[in-house]
Scaffold this motif. Structure first.
Motif, PDB file in Angstrom:
ATOM      1  N   ILE A   1       1.026  -1.107  -0.002  1.00  0.00           N
ATOM      2  CA  ILE A   1       0.040   0.000  -0.193  1.00  0.00           C
ATOM      3  C   ILE A   1       0.746   1.278   0.117  1.00  0.00           C
ATOM      4  O   ILE A   1       0.427   2.374  -0.430  1.00  0.00           O
ATOM      5  N   LEU A   2       2.093   1.068   0.370  1.00  0.00           N
ATOM      6  CA  LEU A   2       2.972   2.263   0.697  1.00  0.00           C
ATOM      7  C   LEU A   2       3.629   2.648  -0.789  1.00  0.00           C
ATOM      8  O   LEU A   2       3.957   3.608  -1.119  1.00  0.00           O
ATOM      9  N   ALA A   3       3.515   1.729  -1.747  1.00  0.00           N
ATOM     10  CA  ALA A   3       4.277   1.555  -3.108  1.00  0.00           C
ATOM     11  C   ALA A   3       3.160   1.982  -4.057  1.00  0.00           C
ATOM     12  O   ALA A   3       3.217   2.478  -5.303  1.00  0.00           O
ATOM     13  N   LEU A   4       1.801   2.398  -3.816  1.00  0.00           N
ATOM     14  CA  LEU A   4       0.796   2.599  -4.736  1.00  0.00           C
ATOM     15  C   LEU A   4       0.764   3.899  -5.430  1.00  0.00           C
ATOM     16  O   LEU A   4       0.478   4.016  -6.416  1.00  0.00           O
ATOM     17  N   VAL A   5       1.179   4.913  -4.528  1.00  0.00           N
ATOM     18  CA  VAL A   5       1.176   6.218  -5.229  1.00  0.00           C
ATOM     19  C   VAL A   5       2.487   6.340  -6.226  1.00  0.00           C
ATOM     20  O   VAL A   5       2.153   6.782  -7.321  1.00  0.00           O
ATOM     21  N   PRO A   6       3.616   6.144  -5.795  1.00  0.00           N
ATOM     22  CA  PRO A   6       4.529   6.099  -6.720  1.00  0.00           C
ATOM     23  C   PRO A   6       4.371   5.191  -7.869  1.00  0.00           C
ATOM     24  O   PRO A   6       5.128   5.603  -9.203  1.00  0.00           O
ATOM     25  N   LEU A   7       4.026   4.125  -7.503  1.00  0.00           N
ATOM     26  CA  LEU A   7       3.549   3.041  -8.572  1.00  0.00           C
ATOM     27  C   LEU A   7       2.745   3.479  -9.692  1.00  0.00           C
ATOM     28  O   LEU A   7       3.047   3.378 -10.876  1.00  0.00           O
ATOM     29  N   PHE A   8       1.603   4.469  -9.219  1.00  0.00           N
ATOM     30  CA  PHE A   8       0.798   4.979 -10.072  1.00  0.00           C
ATOM     31  C   PHE A   8       1.326   5.826 -11.145  1.00  0.00           C
ATOM     32  O   PHE A   8       1.060   5.845 -12.207  1.00  0.00           O
ATOM     33  N   TYR A   9       2.325   6.720 -10.443  1.00  0.00           N
ATOM     34  CA  TYR A   9       2.936   7.686 -11.520  1.00  0.00           C
ATOM     35  C   TYR A   9       3.895   7.047 -12.455  1.00  0.00           C
ATOM     36  O   TYR A   9       3.964   7.655 -13.629  1.00  0.00           O
TER      37      TYR A   9
ATOM     38  N   TYR B   1       2.512  -7.348 -11.498  1.00  0.00           N
ATOM     39  CA  TYR B   1       2.085  -8.738 -10.545  1.00  0.00           C
ATOM     40  C   TYR B   1       3.574  -9.445 -10.513  1.00  0.00           C
ATOM     41  O   TYR B   1       3.580 -10.099  -9.648  1.00  0.00           O
ATOM     42  N   ILE B   2       4.242  -9.510 -11.681  1.00  0.00           N
ATOM     43  CA  ILE B   2       5.687  -9.967 -11.679  1.00  0.00           C
ATOM     44  C   ILE B   2       6.345  -9.513 -10.695  1.00  0.00           C
ATOM     45  O   ILE B   2       7.170 -10.366  -9.793  1.00  0.00           O
ATOM     46  N   ALA B   3       6.529  -8.067 -10.552  1.00  0.00           N
ATOM     47  CA  ALA B   3       7.468  -7.538  -9.495  1.00  0.00           C
ATOM     48  C   ALA B   3       6.837  -7.769  -8.128  1.00  0.00           C
ATOM     49  O   ALA B   3       7.735  -7.726  -7.251  1.00  0.00           O
ATOM     50  N   TYR B   4       5.441  -7.902  -8.149  1.00  0.00           N
ATOM     51  CA  TYR B   4       5.005  -8.168  -6.738  1.00  0.00           C
ATOM     52  C   TYR B   4       5.328  -9.510  -5.997  1.00  0.00           C
ATOM     53  O   TYR B   4       5.438  -9.738  -5.064  1.00  0.00           O
ATOM     54  N   SER B   5       5.505 -10.415  -7.145  1.00  0.00           N
ATOM     55  CA  SER B   5       5.643 -11.623  -6.720  1.00  0.00           C
ATOM     56  C   SER B   5       6.948 -12.280  -6.751  1.00  0.00           C
ATOM     57  O   SER B   5       7.340 -13.351  -6.272  1.00  0.00           O
TER      58      SER B   5
ATOM     59  N   TYR C   1      -6.932  -7.848  -5.363  1.00  0.00           N
ATOM     60  CA  TYR C   1      -7.754  -6.872  -5.544  1.00  0.00           C
ATOM     61  C   TYR C   1      -7.177  -5.258  -5.401  1.00  0.00           C
ATOM     62  O   TYR C   1      -7.444  -4.336  -6.329  1.00  0.00           O
ATOM     63  N   LEU C   2      -6.249  -5.069  -4.727  1.00  0.00           N
ATOM     64  CA  LEU C   2      -5.797  -3.565  -4.458  1.00  0.00           C
ATOM     65  C   LEU C   2      -4.980  -3.282  -5.399  1.00  0.00           C
ATOM     66  O   LEU C   2      -5.284  -1.911  -5.960  1.00  0.00           O
TER      67      LEU C   2
ATOM     68  N   LEU D   1     -11.122 -10.119 -12.562  1.00  0.00           N
ATOM     69  CA  LEU D   1     -12.396 -10.702 -11.553  1.00  0.00           C
ATOM     70  C   LEU D   1     -12.791 -10.298 -10.498  1.00  0.00           C
ATOM     71  O   LEU D   1     -13.959 -10.379  -9.999  1.00  0.00           O
ATOM     72  N   SER D   2     -11.733 -10.033  -9.632  1.00  0.00           N
ATOM     73  CA  SER D   2     -11.770  -9.322  -8.175  1.00  0.00           C
ATOM     74  C   SER D   2     -12.609  -8.242  -8.434  1.00  0.00           C
ATOM     75  O   SER D   2     -13.550  -8.060  -7.525  1.00  0.00           O
ATOM     76  N   GLN D   3     -12.176  -7.380  -9.272  1.00  0.00           N
ATOM     77  CA  GLN D   3     -13.139  -6.013  -9.624  1.00  0.00           C
ATOM     78  C   GLN D   3     -14.494  -6.466  -9.850  1.00  0.00           C
ATOM     79  O   GLN D   3     -15.278  -5.692  -9.371  1.00  0.00           O
ATOM     80  N   GLY D   4     -14.465  -7.270 -10.997  1.00  0.00           N
ATOM     81  CA  GLY D   4     -15.792  -7.771 -11.269  1.00  0.00           C
ATOM     82  C   GLY D   4     -16.927  -8.128 -10.241  1.00  0.00           C
ATOM     83  O   GLY D   4     -18.068  -7.989 -10.401  1.00  0.00           O
ATOM     84  N   LEU D   5     -16.126  -8.989  -9.274  1.00  0.00           N
ATOM     85  CA  LEU D   5     -17.005  -9.431  -8.082  1.00  0.00           C
ATOM     86  C   LEU D   5     -17.532  -8.437  -7.326  1.00  0.00           C
ATOM     87  O   LEU D   5     -18.739  -8.267  -7.003  1.00  0.00           O
TER      88      LEU D   5
END
Length: 310
Positions: A152-160, A178-182, A243-244, A258-262
């Motif tokens: 969650i701390l990387a969401l803002v810089p990752l977005f830009y 997803y690759i970088a996250y895993s 989902y995040l 799918l998570s967003q769709g649910l």
């Protein structure tokens, strides 16, 4: 008359006690006590496992059963079996709720990220486990540090960053994220696994003239198949239910997973009152995860226990 304190000889000699024959000191009292304690512990552990299985299986069975009911039956008799199998709930969720599009997008994203994660993660883990070079331990602990970093701390810089690279709201951009996250968990898991593999096989391949690349792909990677399947299942579960990241980085309605769709289905069907369609969509998202674990259950256990005995 002469007396003596010497004990009589012959058959009257008192036999020495035999080791292990005494019923209290070395006999069967201790084994019986241990057996009784083992039985109590066995019954307790089985009872805990049965309770845990009921807590896990019952909600799943209830969700599957509810997906075949009508909306009226869900509220009037929630614990009873459906009077008939209403497959129209599934078809309505698949077509009208756009679950087919979400399902296809999820397969593309998870499939691409899973292949990339296993490929890059196994290559990095092999180098860190087999070769000594300056900075080896630093890189290894850097990957481990990535596991403890809150996403969650990387969401803002990752977005830009993704916005500047024109990767925002794209499926291939989500695959890279997803690759970088895993990667941290994959490298951590496979590094320990590659260290347990015998070095004699790789040395024999080098003697026969194989290069490092050929040795890795044709010799070491097939030997690491149990570990690859295990870490692949874990990554599949985490990426399928993610989902995040897609909520922040993938706001295009056509590229939703799918998570967003649910979540969107739960909000919309809640207002419409189509609870049967909601449970049908929930079971659709749940079935691939259950199927993957059932099919590869033995490989997952083998991969987790392969490093225990070298």
């Amino acid at each position: 008359m002469k007396t003596t304190d010497t004990p009589p000889t012959g058959d009257a000699t008192i036999p020495a006690p035999r080791e292990g024959r005494d019923p209290v000191i070395g006999g069967t009292a201790a084994p019986v006590e241990e057996k009784r304690e083992g039985t109590v512990l066995n019954v307790f552990s089985h009872g805990v496992l049965i309770i845990w299985a009921i807590m896990v299986v019952m909600p799943l069975l209830w969700a599957v059963m509810t997906s075949f009911k009508t909306d009226r039956a869900i509220f009037t008799s929630p614990w009873s079996l459906p009077d008939a199998l209403h497959f129209e709930n599934w078809s309505r969720a698949w077509t009208q709720a756009h679950m087919s599009e979400y399902f296809l997008n999820t397969i593309v994203v998870v499939g691409g990220s899973l292949v990339g994660t296993l490929l890059f993660g196994s290559m990095a883990a092999y180098v860190l486990a087999r070769f000594e070079f300056p900075g080896n331990r630093f890189l290894y602990f850097l990957f481990i540090g990535g596991m403890s970093f809150p996403i969650i701390l990387a969401l803002v810089p990752l977005f830009y960053v993704m916005q500047n690279m024109a990767l925002l709201n794209t499926l291939h951009g989500l695959i890279l994220v997803y690759i970088a996250y895993s990667l941290p968990f994959t490298v951590f898991f496979l590094t320990a696994f590659f260290r347990t593999l015998p070095t004699s096989v790789a040395e024999a391949a080098f003697i026969d003239g194989a290069s490092h690349t050929r040795t890795f792909f044709q010799v070491m990677l097939p030997m690491a198949k149990p570990g690859l399947i295990s870490v692949g299942i874990f990554n599949f579960l985490g990426q399928w239910n993610q989902y995040l990241l897609p909520t922040v980085l993938n706001t295009n309605p056509e590229n939703k997973v799918l998570s967003q769709g649910l979540v969107q289905l739960a909000v919309s069907q809640g207002y419409k009152g189509d609870w049967s369609g909601l449970f049908a969509g929930l079971v659709m998202a749940m079935l691939p995860v259950l199927a993957a674990y059932i099919v590869f259950q033995r490989q997952v256990v083998a991969g987790l226990t392969a490093g225990a005995v070298k």
